[in-house]
Scaffold this active site. Structure first.
Site, PDB file in Angstrom:
ATOM      1  N   ASP A  17       0.804 -48.758  56.000  1.00  0.00           N
ATOM      2  CA  ASP A  17       0.189 -48.522  54.709  1.00  0.00           C
ATOM      3  C   ASP A  17       1.318 -48.209  53.723  1.00  0.00           C
ATOM      4  OD1 ASP A  17      -1.876 -47.902  52.789  1.00  0.00           O
ATOM      5  OD2 ASP A  17      -1.471 -45.782  53.181  1.00  0.00           O
ATOM      6  N   ASP A  19       0.877 -46.441  50.000  1.00  0.00           N
ATOM      7  CA  ASP A  19       0.741 -45.221  49.197  1.00  0.00           C
ATOM      8  C   ASP A  19       0.395 -44.025  50.082  1.00  0.00           C
ATOM      9  OD1 ASP A  19       1.118 -46.233  46.435  1.00  0.00           O
ATOM     10  OD2 ASP A  19      -0.581 -47.484  46.972  1.00  0.00           O
TER      11      ASP A  19
END
Length: 227
Positions: A17, A19
């Protein structure tokens, strides 16, 4: 954190991922939205924004529309995004342990990709400004798939682009939404929480939860040392 179950085998790929996992960006964007809301006089408590973590743009916008209406939402998002993009293009800081983990995976020739709810090309610009874009074979975004997280689409796309079976992929995520997406894709998620502490519902998913990227790296090391 309690003792974490070891990984069963060496992964064929690691998917990240972005953020809150690679970039310390969740605080930045939520602060931008909070400031924009305050300027407009919108009555939104600070903790309410945490419910947006890990969700796609369309879902976040719908949450705001329900809370403050469409005109105020449009104004808030325009102001908030303008502030955030300026920060992102100046280069957001890495989450602790990012470079050490990426160096280790590169040393052992484990291919890596990003799977993010951020849309393209902003995702590429954020990674480039942070000096991370060249570290990944592919960057898959919500612009590339029909359904954002918690649907598995973006993770399945990353596996296809890497040419790796989904079941052989380890996923690193900070949010329960992303963990659900990885599990739905048939992958092995390791959650490294950032702003959201996993609650009982999140823990009931049965995945691995660690305190840091360094702890996630420690789960990988025994398998990397086999070659």
């Amino acid at each position: 954190m309690t003792e974490v179950e070891p990984l069963p085998s060496r992964p064929s790929a690691v998917i990240f991922d972005m953020d809150g996992l690679l970039l310390d960006s969740e605080r930045a964007i939520l602060d931008c939205f909070r400031e924009a809301a305050s300027e407009q006089g919108a009555d939104i408590e600070s903790d309410w924004w945490l419910g947006m973590i890990g969700l796609g743009d369309a879902v976040c916008r719908a949450m705001l529309v329900e809370r403050i209406g469409t005109p105020a939402t449009d104004q808030l998002l325009e102001r908030g995004h303008a502030r955030y993009i300026a920060m992102a293009e100046a280069g957001l800081p890495h989450r602790p342990g990012v470079l050490a983990l990426l160096d280790l995976l590169a040393l052992h020739r484990i291919p890596c990709a990003v799977a993010t709810s951020t849309r393209s090309p902003l995702a590429q610009r954020k990674l480039a400004a942070a000096g991370l874009l060249h570290r990944f074979a592919h960057v898959c975004t919500s612009s590339d798939v029909a359904q954002p997280k918690p649907a598995p689409d973006v993770y399945l796309l990353a596996a296809r682009r890497l040419g790796v079976e989904a079941a052989r992929c380890v996923v690193l995520e900070d949010s329960p939404t992303g963990v659900r997406a990885a599990l739905a894709a048939g992958m092995t998620p390791i959650q490294v929480p950032d702003l959201l502490t996993p609650d009982a519902e999140a823990r009931s998913l049965g995945h691995r939860i660690v305190a840091s990227l360094g702890a996630a790296q420690a789960l990988l090391v025994p398998h990397l040392a086999l070659r």
